[in-house]
Design a protein around this motif. Sequence first.
Motif, mmCIF file in Angstrom:
data_model
loop_
_atom_site.group_PDB
_atom_site.id
_atom_site.type_symbol
_atom_site.label_atom_id
_atom_site.label_comp_id
_atom_site.label_asym_id
_atom_site.label_seq_id
_atom_site.Cartn_x
_atom_site.Cartn_y
_atom_site.Cartn_z
ATOM 1 N N ALA A 57 41.334 29.107 39.579
ATOM 2 C CA ALA A 57 40.059 29.819 39.625
ATOM 3 C C ALA A 57 39.833 30.561 38.321
ATOM 4 O O ALA A 57 40.750 30.741 37.519
ATOM 5 C CB ALA A 57 40.010 30.787 40.797
ATOM 6 N N ASP A 58 38.598 30.993 38.146
ATOM 7 C CA ASP A 58 38.213 31.877 37.055
ATOM 8 C C ASP A 58 37.808 33.193 37.697
ATOM 9 O O ASP A 58 36.841 33.246 38.442
ATOM 10 C CB ASP A 58 37.057 31.272 36.259
ATOM 11 N N TRP A 59 38.586 34.241 37.425
ATOM 12 C CA TRP A 59 38.320 35.584 37.951
ATOM 13 C C TRP A 59 37.572 36.342 36.865
ATOM 14 O O TRP A 59 38.170 36.864 35.931
ATOM 15 C CB TRP A 59 39.622 36.284 38.316
ATOM 16 N N GLN A 60 36.252 36.394 36.983
ATOM 17 C CA GLN A 60 35.408 36.957 35.936
ATOM 18 C C GLN A 60 35.021 38.405 36.241
ATOM 19 O O GLN A 60 34.875 38.785 37.399
ATOM 20 C CB GLN A 60 34.110 36.164 35.808
ATOM 21 N N LEU A 61 34.834 39.166 35.162
ATOM 22 C CA LEU A 61 34.203 40.480 35.246
ATOM 23 C C LEU A 61 32.933 40.425 34.421
ATOM 24 O O LEU A 61 32.973 40.071 33.236
ATOM 25 C CB LEU A 61 35.120 41.580 34.721
ATOM 26 N N VAL A 62 31.808 40.750 35.062
ATOM 27 C CA VAL A 62 30.526 40.769 34.369
ATOM 28 C C VAL A 62 30.307 42.184 33.849
ATOM 29 O O VAL A 62 30.306 43.142 34.628
ATOM 30 C CB VAL A 62 29.377 40.344 35.302
ATOM 31 N N ASP A 69 33.889 38.692 30.892
ATOM 32 C CA ASP A 69 35.293 38.571 30.530
ATOM 33 C C ASP A 69 35.887 37.447 31.373
ATOM 34 O O ASP A 69 35.789 37.464 32.607
ATOM 35 C CB ASP A 69 36.045 39.873 30.803
ATOM 36 N N ILE A 70 36.485 36.474 30.720
ATOM 37 C CA ILE A 70 37.021 35.270 31.359
ATOM 38 C C ILE A 70 38.516 35.440 31.619
ATOM 39 O O ILE A 70 39.260 35.885 30.751
ATOM 40 C CB ILE A 70 36.811 34.038 30.442
ATOM 41 N N ASP A 71 38.966 35.061 32.818
ATOM 42 C CA ASP A 71 40.396 35.053 33.170
ATOM 43 C C ASP A 71 40.625 33.883 34.120
ATOM 44 O O ASP A 71 40.527 34.024 35.333
ATOM 45 C CB ASP A 71 40.791 36.372 33.823
ATOM 46 N N SER A 72 40.908 32.702 33.534
ATOM 47 C CA SER A 72 41.090 31.478 34.320
ATOM 48 C C SER A 72 42.554 31.084 34.338
ATOM 49 O O SER A 72 43.252 31.222 33.329
ATOM 50 C CB SER A 72 40.300 30.316 33.713
ATOM 51 N N ARG A 73 42.976 30.544 35.471
ATOM 52 C CA ARG A 73 44.344 30.043 35.604
ATOM 53 C C ARG A 73 44.310 28.793 36.464
ATOM 54 O O ARG A 73 43.713 28.798 37.546
ATOM 55 C CB ARG A 73 45.233 31.104 36.250
ATOM 56 N N TYR A 74 44.959 27.734 35.960
ATOM 57 C CA TYR A 74 44.972 26.489 36.716
ATOM 58 C C TYR A 74 46.123 25.604 36.265
ATOM 59 O O TYR A 74 46.715 25.821 35.217
ATOM 60 C CB TYR A 74 43.635 25.750 36.600
ATOM 61 N N SER A 75 46.429 24.626 37.101
ATOM 62 C CA SER A 75 47.516 23.688 36.848
ATOM 63 C C SER A 75 46.959 22.292 36.627
ATOM 64 O O SER A 75 45.888 21.950 37.135
ATOM 65 C CB SER A 75 48.479 23.649 38.037
ATOM 66 N N GLY A 90 39.101 35.071 27.698
ATOM 67 C CA GLY A 90 38.117 35.077 26.630
ATOM 68 C C GLY A 90 36.855 35.822 26.966
ATOM 69 O O GLY A 90 36.838 36.701 27.849
ATOM 70 N N LEU A 91 35.781 35.436 26.290
ATOM 71 C CA LEU A 91 34.513 36.140 26.360
ATOM 72 C C LEU A 91 33.353 35.157 26.271
ATOM 73 O O LEU A 91 33.374 34.231 25.450
ATOM 74 C CB LEU A 91 34.428 37.133 25.189
ATOM 75 N N ARG A 92 32.351 35.385 27.131
ATOM 76 C CA ARG A 92 31.080 34.664 27.010
ATOM 77 C C ARG A 92 29.989 35.708 26.893
ATOM 78 O O ARG A 92 29.867 36.589 27.759
ATOM 79 C CB ARG A 92 30.842 33.769 28.221
ATOM 80 N N THR A 93 29.218 35.650 25.804
ATOM 81 C CA THR A 93 28.161 36.614 25.578
ATOM 82 C C THR A 93 27.011 35.959 24.828
ATOM 83 O O THR A 93 27.134 34.824 24.358
ATOM 84 C CB THR A 93 28.688 37.863 24.829
ATOM 85 N N GLY A 94 25.916 36.666 24.730
ATOM 86 C CA GLY A 94 24.749 36.147 24.033
ATOM 87 C C GLY A 94 23.525 36.955 24.388
ATOM 88 O O GLY A 94 23.626 38.010 25.040
ATOM 89 N N PRO A 95 22.346 36.478 24.006
ATOM 90 C CA PRO A 95 21.108 37.178 24.345
ATOM 91 C C PRO A 95 20.939 37.288 25.872
ATOM 92 O O PRO A 95 21.364 36.392 26.615
ATOM 93 C CB PRO A 95 20.012 36.302 23.743
ATOM 94 N N ALA A 96 20.324 38.374 26.317
ATOM 95 C CA ALA A 96 20.187 38.653 27.755
ATOM 96 C C ALA A 96 19.538 37.501 28.517
ATOM 97 O O ALA A 96 19.995 37.143 29.606
ATOM 98 C CB ALA A 96 19.398 39.946 27.965
#
Length: 155
Positions: A57-62, A69-75, A90-96
Amino acid sequence: MIDPPTVPALERAFEVNVRLGPLADHGQTRAGHRRVIPITGGEISGGVQARILPGGADWQLVRGDGAIDIDSRYSARTPDGEMVYLQVTGLRTGPADVLDSLLKGENIAPARYYFRTVITIETSAARLRHLEDSIFIASCARDADAVRYTAYRIT
């Protein structure tokens, strides 16, 4: 005089296509606006060949500004049955307006937002052990039901 440290370079390592399930929006928690996106499968190709297994899964914080803020873990499992564990932060950002469109699941050109990650790898496979001894960064793209990225080894 002591030689200065070497200047790192990027070496293309592998490509990843992670398939995603439906988003679970946990709302505002003590850590922030939490979203969990299940990983349902996918492929790793290029320098590493493997199938991404369901169950990660990707446990994200908006963030308040819409950045994530990206926090993914998988096999993943190679064709020879070797297991590979990936942790991606990592990070995903950009214009609103672009971030809002991505949150709605719309396909947006990757050049319109910033989506970068760091990948660390664990494996018990002797022939893949070199992956544990490197740091990888990636330039990523978010599709409606997948994340695609190219990982680069930092030399």
